[in-house]
Scaffold this active site. Structure first.
Site, PDB file in Angstrom:
ATOM      1  N   LYS A 127       0.808  -1.234   0.000  1.00 32.62           N
ATOM      2  CA  LYS A 127       0.000   0.000   0.000  1.00 32.62           C
ATOM      3  C   LYS A 127       0.842   1.286   0.000  1.00 32.62           C
ATOM      4  O   LYS A 127       0.413   2.300  -0.529  1.00 32.62           O
ATOM      5  CB  LYS A 127      -0.954   0.013   1.197  1.00 32.62           C
ATOM      6  CG  LYS A 127      -2.114  -0.958   1.052  1.00 32.62           C
ATOM      7  CD  LYS A 127      -3.095  -0.801   2.200  1.00 32.62           C
ATOM      8  CE  LYS A 127      -4.243  -1.777   2.077  1.00 32.62           C
ATOM      9  NZ  LYS A 127      -5.301  -1.539   3.071  1.00 32.62           N
ATOM     10  N   GLY A 173      -8.565   2.553  17.724  1.00 33.61           N
ATOM     11  CA  GLY A 173      -7.559   2.084  16.781  1.00 33.61           C
ATOM     12  C   GLY A 173      -6.818   3.240  16.142  1.00 33.61           C
ATOM     13  O   GLY A 173      -7.334   4.371  16.067  1.00 33.61           O
ATOM     14  N   GLY A 192      -3.893   1.245   9.931  1.00 38.73           N
ATOM     15  CA  GLY A 192      -4.216   1.669   8.567  1.00 38.73           C
ATOM     16  C   GLY A 192      -5.693   1.997   8.370  1.00 38.73           C
ATOM     17  O   GLY A 192      -6.031   3.008   7.737  1.00 38.73           O
TER      18      GLY A 192
HETATM   19  P1  NDP Z   1      -3.332  -2.439  11.811  1.00 37.42           P
HETATM   20  O1  NDP Z   1      -2.519  -3.633  12.184  1.00 37.42           O
HETATM   21  O2  NDP Z   1      -2.726  -1.344  11.021  1.00 37.42           O
HETATM   22  O3  NDP Z   1      -3.943  -1.783  13.157  1.00 37.42           O
HETATM   23  C1  NDP Z   1      -4.589  -2.577  14.123  1.00 37.42           C
HETATM   24  C2  NDP Z   1      -5.191  -1.686  15.195  1.00 37.42           C
HETATM   25  O4  NDP Z   1      -5.949  -2.522  16.078  1.00 37.42           O
HETATM   26  C3  NDP Z   1      -4.167  -0.965  16.047  1.00 37.42           C
HETATM   27  O5  NDP Z   1      -4.668   0.302  16.407  1.00 37.42           O
HETATM   28  C4  NDP Z   1      -4.061  -1.878  17.276  1.00 37.42           C
HETATM   29  O6  NDP Z   1      -3.711  -1.191  18.452  1.00 37.42           O
HETATM   30  C5  NDP Z   1      -5.494  -2.325  17.415  1.00 37.42           C
HETATM   31  N1  NDP Z   1      -5.636  -3.572  18.169  1.00 37.42           N
HETATM   32  C6  NDP Z   1      -5.448  -4.836  17.717  1.00 37.42           C
HETATM   33  N2  NDP Z   1      -5.700  -5.733  18.685  1.00 37.42           N
HETATM   34  C7  NDP Z   1      -6.049  -5.017  19.791  1.00 37.42           C
HETATM   35  C8  NDP Z   1      -6.432  -5.363  21.098  1.00 37.42           C
HETATM   36  N3  NDP Z   1      -6.502  -6.636  21.500  1.00 37.42           N
HETATM   37  N4  NDP Z   1      -6.749  -4.379  21.981  1.00 37.42           N
HETATM   38  C9  NDP Z   1      -6.692  -3.077  21.590  1.00 37.42           C
HETATM   39  N5  NDP Z   1      -6.341  -2.671  20.348  1.00 37.42           N
HETATM   40  C10 NDP Z   1      -6.021  -3.639  19.465  1.00 37.42           C
HETATM   41  O7  NDP Z   1      -4.615  -3.032  11.058  1.00 37.42           O
HETATM   42  P2  NDP Z   1      -5.584  -2.266  10.040  1.00 37.42           P
HETATM   43  O8  NDP Z   1      -5.882  -0.924  10.591  1.00 37.42           O
HETATM   44  O9  NDP Z   1      -5.068  -2.378   8.669  1.00 37.42           O
HETATM   45  O10 NDP Z   1      -6.888  -3.192  10.109  1.00 37.42           O
HETATM   46  C11 NDP Z   1      -7.702  -3.220  11.262  1.00 37.42           C
HETATM   47  C12 NDP Z   1      -8.942  -4.022  10.951  1.00 37.42           C
HETATM   48  O11 NDP Z   1      -9.697  -3.329   9.980  1.00 37.42           O
HETATM   49  C13 NDP Z   1      -8.677  -5.406  10.361  1.00 37.42           C
HETATM   50  O12 NDP Z   1      -9.391  -6.340  11.118  1.00 37.42           O
HETATM   51  C14 NDP Z   1      -9.233  -5.349   8.964  1.00 37.42           C
HETATM   52  O13 NDP Z   1      -9.897  -6.555   8.631  1.00 37.42           O
HETATM   53  C15 NDP Z   1     -10.239  -4.239   9.062  1.00 37.42           C
HETATM   54  N6  NDP Z   1     -10.436  -3.529   7.799  1.00 37.42           N
HETATM   55  C16 NDP Z   1     -11.684  -3.529   7.275  1.00 37.42           C
HETATM   56  C17 NDP Z   1     -11.936  -2.873   6.105  1.00 37.42           C
HETATM   57  C18 NDP Z   1     -13.319  -2.907   5.561  1.00 37.42           C
HETATM   58  O14 NDP Z   1     -13.512  -2.431   4.445  1.00 37.42           O
HETATM   59  N7  NDP Z   1     -14.293  -3.400   6.273  1.00 37.42           N
HETATM   60  C19 NDP Z   1     -10.883  -2.138   5.386  1.00 37.42           C
HETATM   61  C20 NDP Z   1      -9.605  -2.168   6.042  1.00 37.42           C
HETATM   62  C21 NDP Z   1      -9.411  -2.868   7.197  1.00 37.42           C
HETATM   63  P3  NDP Z   1      -2.155  -0.901  18.830  1.00 37.42           P
HETATM   64  O15 NDP Z   1      -1.730   0.257  17.990  1.00 37.42           O
HETATM   65  O16 NDP Z   1      -2.249  -0.562  20.281  1.00 37.42           O
HETATM   66  O17 NDP Z   1      -1.399  -2.164  18.545  1.00 37.42           O
END
Ligand code: NDP
Length: 286
Positions: free
Chosen positions: A75, A134, A137
């Site tokens: 990306k 969150g 991305g």
């Molecule tokens: P990233 O890995 O970039 O970010 C993940 C985020 O989730 C971070 O902020 C992380 O927090 C947080 N997180 C994960 N686990 C936990 C937890 N147990 N407790 C608290 N915070 C948590 O992932 P993306 O942003 O790319 O994707 C996130 C989700 O969005 C995915 O599940 C993906 O499937 C979904 N998505 C859906 C789309 C759609 O069109 N419906 C499009 C794009 C994504 P920390 O920074 O503290 O680690």
């Protein structure tokens, strides 16, 4: 016999480039729309190693692809191989949808546009206050796009402080948007003046479907619109709980389908049927 002037074996090409990519369900969703609209188009799922991304983009140019999606890990890296960026892709520093416009390949980002399309069909984002969990991305894409759509305030709630303050800083500096950061190290109480609540974390994604956000669910009021980015399963704990509390809800499947609709519009000019696309995805997820 008269020659059939409609005879054409050359299909228009679109694709997703990623690695790993085999489990990405975009192809069946997009091709369901192509079939429904009788478009002689194809959408290919192509595994591209980071070392070959430049050649893959050059190949797409050479073969006249109408465009392609980019997923992990391309990306950000794809940007150096493109001829320009759309506004939100430039702000996010990430591209998930490349569109051929004339001779140019332009990078767009539909991650947040899919969310705003779903949101705007329920409420005007202008002047609304949003709480977003969150800072990855998906959160970045949603934050930028709702900022461009006119929300008045965002509270970013994230476990990792550095990532959270970085996103808050980007939204403040590039969009001139008032943003608060709250470190998510205890049960979060949703402020009563919140209009939109979004889970943009991966909490609840298959297979960890029982996972719950650490929120005091009693603070979610029926006046709030509650959205979840998790597409699989679409009925997450957050979506179910908010619906039970009388909130308007948006699930991650709708956001994903809307992204596909926007991509198809960019590539083909056609307004694709979202229901056909959602059903194609539901058949896979079930
Ligand atoms: P990233 O890995 O970039 O970010 C993940 C985020 O989730 C971070 O902020 C992380 O927090 C947080 N997180 C994960 N686990 C936990 C937890 N147990 N407790 C608290 N915070 C948590 O992932 P993306 O942003 O790319 O994707 C996130 C989700 O969005 C995915 O599940 C993906 O499937 C979904 N998505 C859906 C789309 C759609 O069109 N419906 C499009 C794009 C994504 P920390 O920074 O503290 O680690």
């Amino acid at each position: 016999m008269e020659k059939d002037s409609a005879m054409n074996f050359k299909q228009e090409l679109t694709a997703v480039f990623g690695k790993p990519v085999a489990e990405n369900p975009t192809q069946p969703m997009i091709e369901a729309a192509y079939r429904h609209h009788r478009l002689a188009w194809r959408y290919l799922t192509i595994e591209v190693d980071p070392a070959h991304l430049a050649d893959a983009v050059r190949g797409a140019r050479a073969m006249g692809f109408a465009g392609f999606n980019c997923t992990i890990p391309h990306k950000v890296a794809v940007i150096q191989h493109l001829d320009g960026l759309g506004k939100s892709a430039e702000l996010m520093g990430a591209v998930n949808c490349v569109v051929r416009r004339g001779e140019k390949l332009i990078g767009e980002n539909t991650d947040g546009k899919g969310f705003v399309a779903a949101l705007s069909s329920r409420m005007d984002p202008k002047g609304r206050r949003m709480v977003m969990f969150g800072a990855g991305g998906a959160a970045r894409a949603i934050g930028v796009e709702v900022g461009l759509a006119g929300v008045s305030h965002i509270t970013v709630v994230n476990r990792n402080e550095m990532r959270g303050t970085e996103l808050a800083g980007l939204l403040e500096s590039r969009l001139n948007l008032p943003v608060d950061f709250v470190q998510w190290d205890r049960t979060y109480r949703v402020p009563a003046n919140t209009d939109i609540l979004v889970n943009a974390t991966s909490i609840g994604l298959y297979p960890d479907v029982r996972a719950q956000l650490d929120i005091d669910f009693g603070t979610i009021a029926p006046t709030m619109l509650v959205a979840d980015v998790i597409p699989n399963p679409p009925r997450t704990h957050l979506v179910t709980t908010a619906a039970e509390r009388g909130c308007t809800v948006i699930d991650g499947l709708e956001m994903l389908v809307n992204q596909g609709v926007i991509g198809i519009k960019y590539w083909t000019g056609v307004d694709a049927n979202a229901t056909v696309m959602r059903e194609a995805l539901l058949r896979i997820f079930e």
